[in-house]
Design a protein around this motif. Structure first.
Motif, mmCIF file in Angstrom:
data_model
loop_
_atom_site.group_PDB
_atom_site.id
_atom_site.type_symbol
_atom_site.label_atom_id
_atom_site.label_comp_id
_atom_site.label_asym_id
_atom_site.label_seq_id
_atom_site.Cartn_x
_atom_site.Cartn_y
_atom_site.Cartn_z
ATOM 1 N N TYR A 162 -32.055 61.987 46.356
ATOM 2 C CA TYR A 162 -31.232 62.064 45.152
ATOM 3 C C TYR A 162 -30.893 63.514 44.834
ATOM 4 O O TYR A 162 -31.616 64.446 45.201
ATOM 5 C CB TYR A 162 -31.970 61.436 43.963
ATOM 6 C CG TYR A 162 -31.835 59.932 43.884
ATOM 7 C CD1 TYR A 162 -31.112 59.327 42.860
ATOM 8 C CD2 TYR A 162 -32.422 59.114 44.842
ATOM 9 C CE1 TYR A 162 -30.991 57.940 42.778
ATOM 10 C CE2 TYR A 162 -32.303 57.724 44.768
ATOM 11 C CZ TYR A 162 -31.591 57.156 43.733
ATOM 12 O OH TYR A 162 -31.456 55.783 43.661
ATOM 13 N N GLN A 163 -29.791 63.684 44.097
ATOM 14 C CA GLN A 163 -29.384 64.992 43.603
ATOM 15 C C GLN A 163 -28.949 64.869 42.146
ATOM 16 O O GLN A 163 -28.471 63.810 41.713
ATOM 17 C CB GLN A 163 -28.222 65.557 44.428
ATOM 18 C CG GLN A 163 -28.593 65.947 45.844
ATOM 19 C CD GLN A 163 -29.461 67.182 45.925
ATOM 20 O OE1 GLN A 163 -29.477 68.013 45.021
ATOM 21 N NE2 GLN A 163 -30.209 67.305 47.017
ATOM 22 N N MET A 164 -29.098 65.969 41.425
ATOM 23 C CA MET A 164 -28.681 65.998 40.030
ATOM 24 C C MET A 164 -27.165 65.973 39.931
ATOM 25 O O MET A 164 -26.468 66.583 40.734
ATOM 26 C CB MET A 164 -29.232 67.249 39.328
ATOM 27 C CG MET A 164 -29.005 67.242 37.813
ATOM 28 S SD MET A 164 -27.409 67.929 37.339
ATOM 29 C CE MET A 164 -27.796 69.667 37.296
ATOM 30 N N GLU A 165 -26.685 65.251 38.914
ATOM 31 C CA GLU A 165 -25.247 65.185 38.661
ATOM 32 C C GLU A 165 -25.027 65.261 37.155
ATOM 33 O O GLU A 165 -25.544 64.445 36.405
ATOM 34 C CB GLU A 165 -24.674 63.872 39.199
ATOM 35 C CG GLU A 165 -23.202 63.655 38.903
ATOM 36 C CD GLU A 165 -22.723 62.292 39.354
ATOM 37 O OE1 GLU A 165 -22.025 62.232 40.381
ATOM 38 O OE2 GLU A 165 -23.062 61.295 38.688
ATOM 39 N N LYS A 166 -24.281 66.233 36.714
ATOM 40 C CA LYS A 166 -23.942 66.347 35.302
ATOM 41 C C LYS A 166 -22.745 65.448 35.002
ATOM 42 O O LYS A 166 -21.753 65.469 35.726
ATOM 43 C CB LYS A 166 -23.597 67.791 34.936
ATOM 44 C CG LYS A 166 -24.810 68.664 34.641
ATOM 45 C CD LYS A 166 -25.455 68.307 33.308
ATOM 46 C CE LYS A 166 -26.557 69.294 32.951
ATOM 47 N NZ LYS A 166 -27.228 68.912 31.684
ATOM 48 N N THR A 167 -22.864 64.641 33.961
ATOM 49 C CA THR A 167 -21.770 63.765 33.566
ATOM 50 C C THR A 167 -20.802 64.545 32.690
ATOM 51 O O THR A 167 -21.180 65.042 31.628
ATOM 52 C CB THR A 167 -22.308 62.536 32.803
ATOM 53 O OG1 THR A 167 -23.243 61.855 33.649
ATOM 54 C CG2 THR A 167 -21.177 61.593 32.430
ATOM 55 N N ARG A 168 -19.589 64.666 33.144
ATOM 56 C CA ARG A 168 -18.591 65.494 32.456
ATOM 57 C C ARG A 168 -18.380 65.004 31.026
ATOM 58 O O ARG A 168 -18.245 63.809 30.769
ATOM 59 C CB ARG A 168 -17.261 65.456 33.209
ATOM 60 C CG ARG A 168 -16.190 66.370 32.635
ATOM 61 C CD ARG A 168 -14.975 66.402 33.540
ATOM 62 N NE ARG A 168 -15.298 66.992 34.832
ATOM 63 C CZ ARG A 168 -14.417 67.111 35.830
ATOM 64 N NH1 ARG A 168 -13.178 66.664 35.671
ATOM 65 N NH2 ARG A 168 -14.778 67.661 36.975
ATOM 66 N N GLY A 169 -18.365 65.954 30.097
ATOM 67 C CA GLY A 169 -18.118 65.637 28.694
ATOM 68 C C GLY A 169 -19.342 65.171 27.936
ATOM 69 O O GLY A 169 -19.249 64.810 26.764
ATOM 70 N N THR A 170 -20.507 65.165 28.599
ATOM 71 C CA THR A 170 -21.753 64.770 27.930
ATOM 72 C C THR A 170 -22.847 65.765 28.281
ATOM 73 O O THR A 170 -22.679 66.623 29.154
ATOM 74 C CB THR A 170 -22.210 63.361 28.357
ATOM 75 O OG1 THR A 170 -22.765 63.438 29.686
ATOM 76 C CG2 THR A 170 -21.059 62.374 28.335
ATOM 77 N N ASN A 171 -23.975 65.620 27.603
ATOM 78 C CA ASN A 171 -25.150 66.430 27.930
ATOM 79 C C ASN A 171 -26.120 65.672 28.820
ATOM 80 O O ASN A 171 -27.255 66.110 29.028
ATOM 81 C CB ASN A 171 -25.864 66.854 26.636
ATOM 82 C CG ASN A 171 -25.026 67.829 25.821
ATOM 83 O OD1 ASN A 171 -24.365 68.701 26.389
ATOM 84 N ND2 ASN A 171 -25.051 67.684 24.506
ATOM 85 N N MET A 172 -25.692 64.531 29.345
ATOM 86 C CA MET A 172 -26.577 63.707 30.164
ATOM 87 C C MET A 172 -26.900 64.383 31.485
ATOM 88 O O MET A 172 -26.021 64.971 32.126
ATOM 89 C CB MET A 172 -25.936 62.343 30.453
ATOM 90 C CG MET A 172 -25.852 61.416 29.275
ATOM 91 S SD MET A 172 -24.875 59.924 29.662
ATOM 92 C CE MET A 172 -25.762 59.312 31.093
ATOM 93 N N THR A 173 -28.160 64.310 31.894
ATOM 94 C CA THR A 173 -28.575 64.726 33.225
ATOM 95 C C THR A 173 -28.888 63.466 34.019
ATOM 96 O O THR A 173 -29.760 62.692 33.638
ATOM 97 C CB THR A 173 -29.809 65.639 33.174
ATOM 98 O OG1 THR A 173 -29.479 66.833 32.457
ATOM 99 C CG2 THR A 173 -30.261 66.013 34.574
ATOM 100 N N THR A 174 -28.173 63.246 35.081
ATOM 101 C CA THR A 174 -28.354 62.046 35.886
ATOM 102 C C THR A 174 -28.659 62.439 37.328
ATOM 103 O O THR A 174 -28.347 63.548 37.775
ATOM 104 C CB THR A 174 -27.116 61.141 35.847
ATOM 105 O OG1 THR A 174 -25.991 61.857 36.369
ATOM 106 C CG2 THR A 174 -26.804 60.708 34.421
#
Length: 217
Positions: A162-174
């Motif tokens: 897995y790799q980290m992905e920032k969700t554009r327009g949010t502060n979510m770390t996925t």
């Protein structure tokens, strides 16, 4: 996905070789669960204390149920219980109709937690991190010299491609599966063995911290 036979074989082999008894025993007390305190295990404790049936049900439901998986420290994840219909006192993940996207297990252990992660990894689901990780202290328990459960989950996701992905327009770390072959080969044996080899040295902690932040390592 594991077959039931493959799961039982891996679980039993793993239990003997890689988990200590404290990681196999159920922790029904919320405070124990939150801090993952060391258990005083009596001499009579055996592998019979774990329920392979519960472990299989958690793995299978984590694999089969749709939607993202939400992870993090209990203080943050329990805020999501109402979203998934788990806010009633006696409503748990394995209750009839219970969701498993966020953990609320009546019978919990480190090994069962690993099954929750593994089922979702085999399905290549997305994980959403609800706890802010600003330093190693957010995933490493210096008082007990081991990873918090959230840290253990993060180590597993890195191990399984897995790799980290920032969700554009949010502060979510996925975290998303970017290496499907690694996810397909994930196993309880490999997971627990990795945790036994991964110490709390500066290099290990900085590596995980950089991975969580999405830095190339």
């Amino acid at each position: 996905m594991y077959s039931r036979l493959q799961f039982e074989h891996d679980l039993m082999r793993t239990a003997r070789a890689n988990y200590n008894l404290g990681e196999l025993q159920f922790m029904q007390d919320a405070r124990q669960r939150a801090i993952y305190a060391g258990l005083q295990v009596g001499a009579n404790a055996t592998l019979a204390r774990l329920s392979s049936n519960i472990a299989w049900r958690v793995y299978q439901k984590s694999f089969n149920q749709g939607g993202d998986m939400f992870m993090g420290r209990l203080a943050q994840t329990q805020r999501l219980y109402w979203v998934f219909g788990l806010d009633a006192r006696h409503q748990y993940n394995l209750s009839p109709g219970g969701a498993i996207n966020v953990q609320k297990l009546k019978d919990w252990s480190i090994m069962i937690n690993d099954c929750w992660v593994l089922g979702a990894v085999h399905a290549q689901k997305r994980f959403v991190l609800e706890t802010d990780i600003n330093s190693a202290a957010d995933f490493w328990d210096a008082n007990h010299n081991r990873y918090f459960v959230t840290g253990r989950e993060l180590v597993g996701l890195e191990l399984f491609g897995y790799q980290m992905e920032k969700t554009r327009g949010t502060n979510m770390t996925t975290f998303v599966c970017t290496y499907p072959g690694m996810a397909a080969q994930a196993s309880l044996t490999g997971y627990a063995s990795k945790m036994n080899r991964t110490g709390g040295g500066l290099v290990d902690k900085m590596r995980l911290l950089n991975w969580v932040r999405g830095n190339r390592i």
